[in-house]
Design an enzyme around this catalytic site. Structure first.
Site, PDB file in Angstrom:
ATOM      1  N   HIS A 125      -0.911  -0.145  -9.622  1.00 47.95           N
ATOM      2  CA  HIS A 125      -1.586  -1.103  -8.723  1.00 47.95           C
ATOM      3  C   HIS A 125      -2.092  -2.312  -9.525  1.00 47.95           C
ATOM      4  CE1 HIS A 125      -3.632  -1.230  -4.532  1.00 47.95           C
ATOM      5  NE2 HIS A 125      -3.454  -2.460  -4.991  1.00 47.95           N
ATOM      6  N   ARG A 146       0.859  -1.182   0.000  1.00 49.74           N
ATOM      7  CA  ARG A 146       0.000   0.000   0.000  1.00 49.74           C
ATOM      8  C   ARG A 146       0.899   1.238   0.000  1.00 49.74           C
ATOM      9  NH1 ARG A 146      -3.371  -2.773  -1.561  1.00 49.74           N
ATOM     10  NH2 ARG A 146      -5.452  -3.188  -0.743  1.00 49.74           N
ATOM     11  N   GLU A 169      -2.575   7.460  -4.794  1.00 47.53           N
ATOM     12  CA  GLU A 169      -2.894   6.825  -6.073  1.00 47.53           C
ATOM     13  C   GLU A 169      -4.355   6.948  -6.464  1.00 47.53           C
ATOM     14  OE1 GLU A 169      -1.793   2.736  -5.031  1.00 47.53           O
ATOM     15  OE2 GLU A 169      -3.885   2.171  -5.274  1.00 47.53           O
TER      16      GLU A 169
HETATM   17  P1  NAD Z   1      -1.436 -11.209   5.005  1.00 45.71           P
HETATM   18  O1  NAD Z   1      -2.509 -10.750   5.935  1.00 45.71           O
HETATM   19  O2  NAD Z   1      -1.361 -12.646   4.624  1.00 45.71           O
HETATM   20  O3  NAD Z   1      -0.003 -10.794   5.612  1.00 45.71           O
HETATM   21  C1  NAD Z   1       0.256  -9.543   6.169  1.00 45.71           C
HETATM   22  C2  NAD Z   1       1.403  -9.703   7.129  1.00 45.71           C
HETATM   23  O4  NAD Z   1       1.728  -8.412   7.643  1.00 45.71           O
HETATM   24  C3  NAD Z   1       1.091 -10.593   8.334  1.00 45.71           C
HETATM   25  O5  NAD Z   1       2.118 -11.557   8.517  1.00 45.71           O
HETATM   26  C4  NAD Z   1       1.019  -9.617   9.488  1.00 45.71           C
HETATM   27  O6  NAD Z   1       1.418 -10.200  10.728  1.00 45.71           O
HETATM   28  C5  NAD Z   1       1.992  -8.563   9.033  1.00 45.71           C
HETATM   29  N1  NAD Z   1       1.848  -7.321   9.755  1.00 45.71           N
HETATM   30  C6  NAD Z   1       0.732  -6.786  10.336  1.00 45.71           C
HETATM   31  N2  NAD Z   1       1.038  -5.630  10.945  1.00 45.71           N
HETATM   32  C7  NAD Z   1       2.359  -5.429  10.751  1.00 45.71           C
HETATM   33  C8  NAD Z   1       3.260  -4.409  11.160  1.00 45.71           C
HETATM   34  N3  NAD Z   1       2.846  -3.384  11.897  1.00 45.71           N
HETATM   35  N4  NAD Z   1       4.547  -4.531  10.796  1.00 45.71           N
HETATM   36  C9  NAD Z   1       4.977  -5.582  10.052  1.00 45.71           C
HETATM   37  N5  NAD Z   1       4.179  -6.578   9.651  1.00 45.71           N
HETATM   38  C10 NAD Z   1       2.885  -6.498  10.000  1.00 45.71           C
HETATM   39  O7  NAD Z   1      -1.570 -10.272   3.719  1.00 45.71           O
HETATM   40  P2  NAD Z   1      -1.084 -10.595   2.241  1.00 45.71           P
HETATM   41  O8  NAD Z   1      -2.150 -11.333   1.527  1.00 45.71           O
HETATM   42  O9  NAD Z   1       0.290 -11.157   2.284  1.00 45.71           O
HETATM   43  O10 NAD Z   1      -1.066  -9.113   1.641  1.00 45.71           O
HETATM   44  C11 NAD Z   1      -0.122  -8.158   2.080  1.00 45.71           C
HETATM   45  C12 NAD Z   1      -0.544  -6.804   1.563  1.00 45.71           C
HETATM   46  O11 NAD Z   1      -0.439  -6.799   0.137  1.00 45.71           O
HETATM   47  C13 NAD Z   1      -2.012  -6.445   1.830  1.00 45.71           C
HETATM   48  O12 NAD Z   1      -2.155  -5.820   3.078  1.00 45.71           O
HETATM   49  C14 NAD Z   1      -2.365  -5.529   0.697  1.00 45.71           C
HETATM   50  O13 NAD Z   1      -2.233  -4.195   1.156  1.00 45.71           O
HETATM   51  C15 NAD Z   1      -1.307  -5.801  -0.364  1.00 45.71           C
HETATM   52  N6  NAD Z   1      -1.868  -6.288  -1.633  1.00 45.71           N
HETATM   53  C16 NAD Z   1      -1.535  -5.625  -2.762  1.00 45.71           C
HETATM   54  C17 NAD Z   1      -2.014  -6.071  -3.988  1.00 45.71           C
HETATM   55  C18 NAD Z   1      -1.648  -5.378  -5.283  1.00 45.71           C
HETATM   56  O14 NAD Z   1      -2.296  -5.621  -6.314  1.00 45.71           O
HETATM   57  N7  NAD Z   1      -0.633  -4.540  -5.299  1.00 45.71           N
HETATM   58  C19 NAD Z   1      -2.851  -7.195  -4.042  1.00 45.71           C
HETATM   59  C20 NAD Z   1      -3.150  -7.862  -2.853  1.00 45.71           C
HETATM   60  C21 NAD Z   1      -2.651  -7.408  -1.649  1.00 45.71           C
END
Ligand code: NAD
Length: 352
Positions: free
Chosen positions: A292, A231, A260
């Protein structure tokens, strides 16, 4: 038949949802995002469906509920754009697609990384002009370098595996370290100090907003490569721009940008009033910005449509809602996931 007001529609959304809907819902597709101004489009619908850059604030939540809509299906994983407290107060159930293809996002992060370290974007632009000079295109091997993974959930773990496949040493930072990953967890400061590549995979929350700011960049290894497919708000863009110009950051691959929502997903090439920081970032040879699009694979689109429709089926049939989220389980504004009934009783809004 239930009616679904579907916002922020792109041609690929319509194609994948029409294929999988097969007449279950009357889907009314709208190109506009779900904002307060767009609420009248939801008149007469039973459910609304929105995407990452919608603005689901209290006005939108109350506007949906005032129109008789009690369920909002987010067709994305991230949910920083939803006011969950307002949703809870108003009685709006929110469901999402927690995982549609973590591989799509992790592989896009790897694509950005490889393009940057081998200057693929610059080489392709040159050869298109019949310029076959290699001057200035010297890259570096990823093998033997250190990758720092911030957030070791579904996507971060897959990206860690890709980096290991390149022969990189992997360091990890997570607010909730998971020993089952087998990764070496370190503090964020140590990860920044030792990593040649830092890739962000944690959610945008109040405590992760601008986690990569001027102070963090000052602690980072000189010339490191920053990849952000998570994000935009995780990174202070002004501080990143300064660090790129000073060489503190060697290169940046950004699929997300903190402002964005005004620009991404649309053709803005004829707009003269541009976002200054974004314009400067895209003009740098060591920066790649994508709009994105890390999620955008055939497999992910199919899973998004299947899961969104299954979420709605479960909602309307009164079944457990595996993918419901509320202000208690998201931790916004105050985390108390244990207080949420979904894991034990199937729904967050039990009895509401
Ligand atoms: P997920 O929930 O499986 O993993 C997120 C991880 O972040 C977890 O391990 C959690 O413990 C950790 N976390 C939470 N708070 C934290 C902090 N303060 N510091 C460090 N780590 C922390 O999520 P995911 O499916 O792996 O997705 C990750 C991110 O990717 C999503 O939050 C989303 O914003 C982003 N995303 C982007 C796209 C894209 O098209 N660019 C698509 C899907 C997801």
């Amino acid at each position: 038949m239930k009616t679904l007001a579907f916002f922020d529609t792109k041609p690929y959304d319509r194609e994948s949802f029409d294929l999988r809907n097969a007449g279950r819902y009357d889907i009314r597709y709208f190109e506009t995002r779900l904002t307060a101004a767009a609420l009248p489009l939801a008149d007469g619908a039973d459910a609304a469906c929105a995407f990452v850059n919608a603005e689901i604030d209290r006005t939108v939540v109350e506007g949906l509920v005032a129109r008789g809509i009690k369920v909002l299906a987010m067709r994305c994983a991230g949910y920083n754009n939803v006011d969950f407290k307002a949703a809870w107060d108003a009685g709006l159930t929110v469901v999402r697609v927690p995982a549609y293809s973590p591989y799509a996002v992790a592989e896009h992060a790897a694509a950005l990384l490889l393009a940057l370290v081998r200057h693929i974007h610059r080489a392709a632009a040159r050869t298109r002009d019949y310029n076959f000079s290699l001057a200035g295109l010297t890259g570096f091997d990823l093998h033997g370098k250190t990758a720092g993974i911030v957030g070791t959930g579904k996507i971060g773990r897959i990206f860690a595996g890709i980096c290991q496949g390149f022969g990189m040493r992997v360091l990890a930072y997570d607010a909730f370290p998971n020993p089952a990953t087998g990764l070496e967890y370190v503090s964020l400061d140590r990860l920044l100090a030792e990593s040649d590549v830092v890739s962000l995979h944690c959610p945008l929350l109040p405590d992760t907003h601008h986690m990569i700011d001027a102070a963090a960049l000052a602690k980072a290894k000189h010339g490191f490569v920053l990849i952000n497919t998570s994000r935009g708000g995780l990174v202070d863009s002004e501080a990143l721009l300064t660090a790129l110009r000073q060489g503190t950051v060697g290169a940046a691959g950004l699929d997300v940008y903190e402002e964005e929502s005004e620009w991404f997903y649309e053709d803005r090439s004829d707009v003269t009033r541009q976002n200054k920081t974004l314009s400067l970032l895209v003009s740098l040879p060591n920066v790649i910005v994508t709009s994105h699009q890390a999620f955008l694979t055939r497999e992910a689109l199919a899973n998004i449509a299947d899961t969104t429709l299954a979420n709605l089926d479960a909602y309307f049939s009164g079944s457990p809602l595996e993918n419901e989220i509320c202000y208690r389980c998201t931790g916004s504004p105050t985390p108390s996931p244990a207080a949420c009934t979904r894991r034990t009783s199937g729904r967050c809004r039990l009895g509401k």
